[in-house]
Write an enzyme that holds these catalytic residues in place. Structure first.
Site, PDB file in Angstrom:
ATOM      1  N   ASP A 110      50.645  84.970   8.091  1.00  0.00           N
ATOM      2  CA  ASP A 110      49.336  84.526   7.631  1.00  0.00           C
ATOM      3  C   ASP A 110      49.382  84.335   6.119  1.00  0.00           C
ATOM      4  O   ASP A 110      49.598  85.299   5.382  1.00  0.00           O
ATOM      5  CB  ASP A 110      48.280  85.563   8.013  1.00  0.00           C
ATOM      6  CG  ASP A 110      46.866  85.065   7.807  1.00  0.00           C
ATOM      7  OD1 ASP A 110      46.667  84.039   7.123  1.00  0.00           O
ATOM      8  OD2 ASP A 110      45.949  85.716   8.337  1.00  0.00           O
ATOM      9  N   CYS A 112      43.502  78.997   8.964  1.00  0.00           N
ATOM     10  CA  CYS A 112      44.781  78.691   8.312  1.00  0.00           C
ATOM     11  C   CYS A 112      45.812  78.191   9.314  1.00  0.00           C
ATOM     12  O   CYS A 112      46.083  77.007   9.404  1.00  0.00           O
ATOM     13  CB  CYS A 112      45.333  79.909   7.561  1.00  0.00           C
ATOM     14  SG  CYS A 112      44.390  80.381   6.095  1.00  0.00           S
ATOM     15  N   ARG A 113      46.396  79.100  10.072  1.00  0.00           N
ATOM     16  CA  ARG A 113      47.545  78.765  10.913  1.00  0.00           C
ATOM     17  C   ARG A 113      47.193  77.907  12.123  1.00  0.00           C
ATOM     18  O   ARG A 113      47.860  76.903  12.387  1.00  0.00           O
ATOM     19  CB  ARG A 113      48.259  80.044  11.351  1.00  0.00           C
ATOM     20  CG  ARG A 113      48.816  80.829  10.175  1.00  0.00           C
ATOM     21  CD  ARG A 113      49.256  82.212  10.574  1.00  0.00           C
ATOM     22  NE  ARG A 113      48.093  83.029  10.922  1.00  0.00           N
ATOM     23  CZ  ARG A 113      48.150  84.226  11.481  1.00  0.00           C
ATOM     24  NH1 ARG A 113      49.333  84.749  11.778  1.00  0.00           N
ATOM     25  NH2 ARG A 113      47.054  84.912  11.752  1.00  0.00           N
ATOM     26  N   SER A 114      46.182  78.284  12.882  1.00  0.00           N
ATOM     27  CA  SER A 114      45.869  77.503  14.087  1.00  0.00           C
ATOM     28  C   SER A 114      45.297  76.120  13.762  1.00  0.00           C
ATOM     29  O   SER A 114      45.663  75.150  14.435  1.00  0.00           O
ATOM     30  CB  SER A 114      44.988  78.280  15.059  1.00  0.00           C
ATOM     31  OG  SER A 114      43.807  78.733  14.470  1.00  0.00           O
ATOM     32  N   ASN A 122      41.041  81.318  12.587  1.00  0.00           N
ATOM     33  CA  ASN A 122      40.998  79.886  12.870  1.00  0.00           C
ATOM     34  C   ASN A 122      40.691  79.075  11.615  1.00  0.00           C
ATOM     35  O   ASN A 122      40.001  78.073  11.665  1.00  0.00           O
ATOM     36  CB  ASN A 122      39.999  79.596  13.992  1.00  0.00           C
ATOM     37  CG  ASN A 122      40.097  78.189  14.565  1.00  0.00           C
ATOM     38  OD1 ASN A 122      39.089  77.627  14.972  1.00  0.00           O
ATOM     39  ND2 ASN A 122      41.273  77.599  14.612  1.00  0.00           N
ATOM     40  N   CYS A 153      44.882  81.752  16.128  1.00  0.00           N
ATOM     41  CA  CYS A 153      45.240  82.739  15.101  1.00  0.00           C
ATOM     42  C   CYS A 153      44.049  83.686  14.940  1.00  0.00           C
ATOM     43  O   CYS A 153      43.183  83.747  15.801  1.00  0.00           O
ATOM     44  CB  CYS A 153      45.666  82.079  13.789  1.00  0.00           C
ATOM     45  SG  CYS A 153      44.372  81.224  12.863  1.00  0.00           S
TER      46      CYS A 153
END
Length: 161
Positions: A128, A16-18, A14, A11
């Site tokens: 995000d 939140c999402r990943s 690095n 993301c």
């Protein structure tokens, strides 16, 4: 096991999402007894959070669902193409950032958006949640969990695990 399936989730920062995708994949691998078959990592296309743990709100959301996020943020590098079979990005912006770094068609063929594995194969962005409220983190969790599970199911079938 020498021939591990190597997956990196990417993301922007690095945090939140990943890291969520990383943590969920590790969680589901452990539940299925498949951890020895995989190497999982995550990275960001932006280096500003390198060395940081996942965002506290993302860690709280994951913990509420029984998932621990242990990753430490780092930046995606060209060398990652040499180490990973699958480079799974969270949105169009990350996709373009990673594609710009490719050196060959082989590199390029490894890159795809996580939501190609949602229940509708939508190929949409994983939104995000960073600038929103806690509901955005919950929504992110649901989307990423669904997509990671479907991706893992596909890998298990492809590799006869």
């Amino acid at each position: 096991m020498p021939n591990k399936i190597n997956i990196i989730f990417v993301c922007l920062g690095n945090i939140c999402r990943s890291p969520l995708a990383d943590g969920l994949m590790l969680h589901h691998l452990k539940e299925r007894g498949l951890t020895d078959h995989f190497h999982i990592d995550s990275a960001g296309t932006y280096a500003g959070h390198a060395g940081s743990r996942a965002d506290e709100r993302m860690r709280q959301t994951a913990k509420k669902h029984g998932v621990e996020l242990l990753s430490i943020a780092r930046q995606f590098t060209v060398e990652d193409f040499d180490h990973f079979n699958y480079i799974v990005v969270m949105d169009d912006s990350n996709y373009q950032n990673v594609i710009r770094m490719t050196r060959s068609e082989s590199d390029r063929s490894k890159v795809f958006k996580l939501r190609t594995y949602d229940n509708h194969q939508s190929n949409k962005d994983v939104e995000d949640p960073y600038y929103g409220g806690m509901q955005g983190f919950e929504n992110c969790f649901d989307v990423v969990d669904e997509s990671v599970n479907n991706f893992l199911n596909d890998l298990v079938q492809q590799n006869n695990l």
